[in-house]
Scaffold this motif. Structure first.
Motif, PDB file in Angstrom:
ATOM      1  N   LEU A   1       0.820  -1.207   0.000  1.00  0.00           N
ATOM      2  CA  LEU A   1       0.000   0.000   0.000  1.00  0.00           C
ATOM      3  C   LEU A   1       0.857   1.263   0.000  1.00  0.00           C
ATOM      4  O   LEU A   1       0.536   2.245  -0.682  1.00  0.00           O
TER       5      LEU A   1
ATOM      6  N   ALA B   1      -8.195  -3.445  -1.677  1.00  0.00           N
ATOM      7  CA  ALA B   1      -7.440  -2.234  -1.998  1.00  0.00           C
ATOM      8  C   ALA B   1      -7.787  -1.814  -3.424  1.00  0.00           C
ATOM      9  O   ALA B   1      -7.074  -2.134  -4.374  1.00  0.00           O
TER      10      ALA B   1
ATOM     11  N   GLN C   1     -10.568   6.240   2.388  1.00  0.00           N
ATOM     12  CA  GLN C   1      -9.228   6.596   1.941  1.00  0.00           C
ATOM     13  C   GLN C   1      -8.282   6.569   3.131  1.00  0.00           C
ATOM     14  O   GLN C   1      -8.719   6.643   4.287  1.00  0.00           O
ATOM     15  N   PRO C   2      -6.982   6.453   2.892  1.00  0.00           N
ATOM     16  CA  PRO C   2      -6.028   6.402   3.999  1.00  0.00           C
ATOM     17  C   PRO C   2      -6.109   7.650   4.877  1.00  0.00           C
ATOM     18  O   PRO C   2      -6.271   8.764   4.379  1.00  0.00           O
TER      19      PRO C   2
ATOM     20  N   GLY D   1      -3.638   2.076  -4.163  1.00  0.00           N
ATOM     21  CA  GLY D   1      -3.287   2.240  -2.759  1.00  0.00           C
ATOM     22  C   GLY D   1      -3.903   3.468  -2.117  1.00  0.00           C
ATOM     23  O   GLY D   1      -3.616   3.782  -0.962  1.00  0.00           O
ATOM     24  N   THR D   2      -4.769   4.173  -2.859  1.00  0.00           N
ATOM     25  CA  THR D   2      -5.363   5.407  -2.341  1.00  0.00           C
ATOM     26  C   THR D   2      -6.801   5.230  -1.879  1.00  0.00           C
ATOM     27  O   THR D   2      -7.437   6.193  -1.457  1.00  0.00           O
ATOM     28  N   SER D   3      -7.322   4.009  -1.962  1.00  0.00           N
ATOM     29  CA  SER D   3      -8.713   3.782  -1.584  1.00  0.00           C
ATOM     30  C   SER D   3      -8.893   2.343  -1.129  1.00  0.00           C
ATOM     31  O   SER D   3      -8.176   1.444  -1.575  1.00  0.00           O
ATOM     32  N   MET D   4      -9.855   2.140  -0.237  1.00  0.00           N
ATOM     33  CA  MET D   4     -10.170   0.806   0.261  1.00  0.00           C
ATOM     34  C   MET D   4     -11.678   0.599   0.197  1.00  0.00           C
ATOM     35  O   MET D   4     -12.457   1.462   0.617  1.00  0.00           O
TER      36      MET D   4
ATOM     37  N   ALA E   1       0.510   3.823  -3.089  1.00  0.00           N
ATOM     38  CA  ALA E   1      -0.008   5.146  -2.737  1.00  0.00           C
ATOM     39  C   ALA E   1       1.022   6.236  -3.015  1.00  0.00           C
ATOM     40  O   ALA E   1       0.676   7.333  -3.469  1.00  0.00           O
TER      41      ALA E   1
ATOM     42  N   TRP F   1      -4.582   2.703   6.650  1.00  0.00           N
ATOM     43  CA  TRP F   1      -5.388   2.132   5.568  1.00  0.00           C
ATOM     44  C   TRP F   1      -6.495   1.204   6.072  1.00  0.00           C
ATOM     45  O   TRP F   1      -7.553   1.132   5.464  1.00  0.00           O
TER      46      TRP F   1
END
Length: 337
Positions: free
Chosen positions: A50, A305, A215-216, A279-282, A54, A248
């Motif tokens: 991640l 992810a 988002q993280p 890697g910018t959203s889950m 990211a 995250w």
């Protein structure tokens, strides 16, 4: 461990599958190919992956914004379907046989259940009068957007909050899933507060699967107008590479009817990723059986992810797709001196 998109709780994050067609033209068919989701081997593997992805995708102003609510409303397809015969009462939003979709109004033939401005109301279909009501705003204020699903004497209300635009990481009560007992005077059985924003849900039988996007939780350096964008990106990348796994991993708070609350975090072993991701959203899928209620297992969450804004379900699968044409430009915060 590998999960494929044909399993009951798998997610397919496929942007091309949602490409629009000109009016009157046949929808373009898109092959998903071999969509495979691979679980991380542990928290170290998750964090390394991640952070790397990211850092490659962070911009000078962070991770950008999420899709406006108006765009999402337009994106929801017309789900009217010919069931082959007129039922005694309308089965709203049932496009797939046996799979129900959220709506503002639901009915079992004897009563209408609605949710508007954060208030759930039960209307007798014979007298056409409101027989019961329950305020679910809990400090959210009026006009809180909501969706509704019912099964037997249970209703699940999805309260979004967030105003006119979705917020990717809002205050603790930005999104709430409220399970209500409709037998007699309505009462709240449990409240689920997931980290992130509600995307959509589907119900098969009495089991509801809800998709939440987060988002993280990373604090980026303050923006200064004299700093070039390349330097801003570099500083943001440094912040990403120092962020812990907890930045995250989505968090969930569950409150029962007595007011007792428990807080948990999605375990690293329950997070998967596709071959390509930012890697910018889950995306997190929460499962609630309305007949059983929220048990000791909580919402049995699994996470991916990836990004997504459209949910589609069948009796055996759940699909989440994203359309980049609906996402706004990155937010540009005001410079500070």
């Amino acid at each position: 461990m590998i999960r494929t998109a044909v399993t009951a709780t798998a997610l397919a994050a496929v942007a091309a599958a949602c490409a629009s067609s000109p009016e009157g033209a046949q929808p373009r068919k898109t092959s998903l190919g071999s969509v495979r989701l691979v679980a991380y081997t542990g928290c170290d593997d998750l964090l390394a992956g991640l952070r790397e992805r990211a850092a490659q995708n962070v911009g000078p102003y962070g991770f950008g914004t999420v899709m406006p609510m108006t765009a999402r409303a337009e994106a929801r397809a017309d789900t009217g379907a010919d069931t082959g015969g007129a039922p005694e009462h309308s089965t709203t939003n049932v496009h797939e046989a046996g799979v129900d979709e959220p709506d503002l109004v639901k009915t079992d033939g004897d009563r209408l259940v609605t949710v508007t401005d954060g208030t759930l109301r039960v209307i007798d279909t014979a007298t056409k009068k409101v027989t019961e009501s329950l305020d679910l705003t809990d400090g959210d204020g009026p006009r809180v957007p909501a969706d509704l699903l019912i099964s037997g004497d249970r209703a699940l209300v999805m309260l979004r909050g967030g105003g006119a635009v979705y917020r990717s990481f809002g205050p603790p009560r930005d999104t709430r899933y409220v399970l209500v007992d409709l037998a007699g005077e309505p009462k709240v059985l449990s409240t689920v507060e997931p980290q992130g924003t509600y995307v959509d849900a589907r119900m098969a039988g009495s089991t509801v699967r809800l998709v939440t996007r987060s988002q993280p939780d990373i604090t980026f350096p303050q923006v200064r107008s004299v700093i070039p964008e390349a330097e801003r990106i570099k500083r943001n990348q440094e912040a990403v590479r120092k962020a812990p796994a907890e930045a995250w991993l989505p968090k969930i708070k569950i409150t029962d009817a007595s007011g007792s609350a428990t807080e948990t975090t999605v375990a690293c072993a329950r997070v998967s990723h596709p071959a390509d991701y930012t890697g910018t959203s889950m995306l997190t899928v929460h499962t609630i059986d309305l007949a059983k209620g929220v048990t000791a297992a909580g919402t049995d969450p699994i996470a991916l992810a990836a990004d997504g804004d459209i949910v589609y379900g069948t009796g055996g699968s759940l699909y989440v797709a994203s359309n980049p044409h609906w996402w706004g430009m990155p937010a540009r915060p005001l410079p500070v001196a």
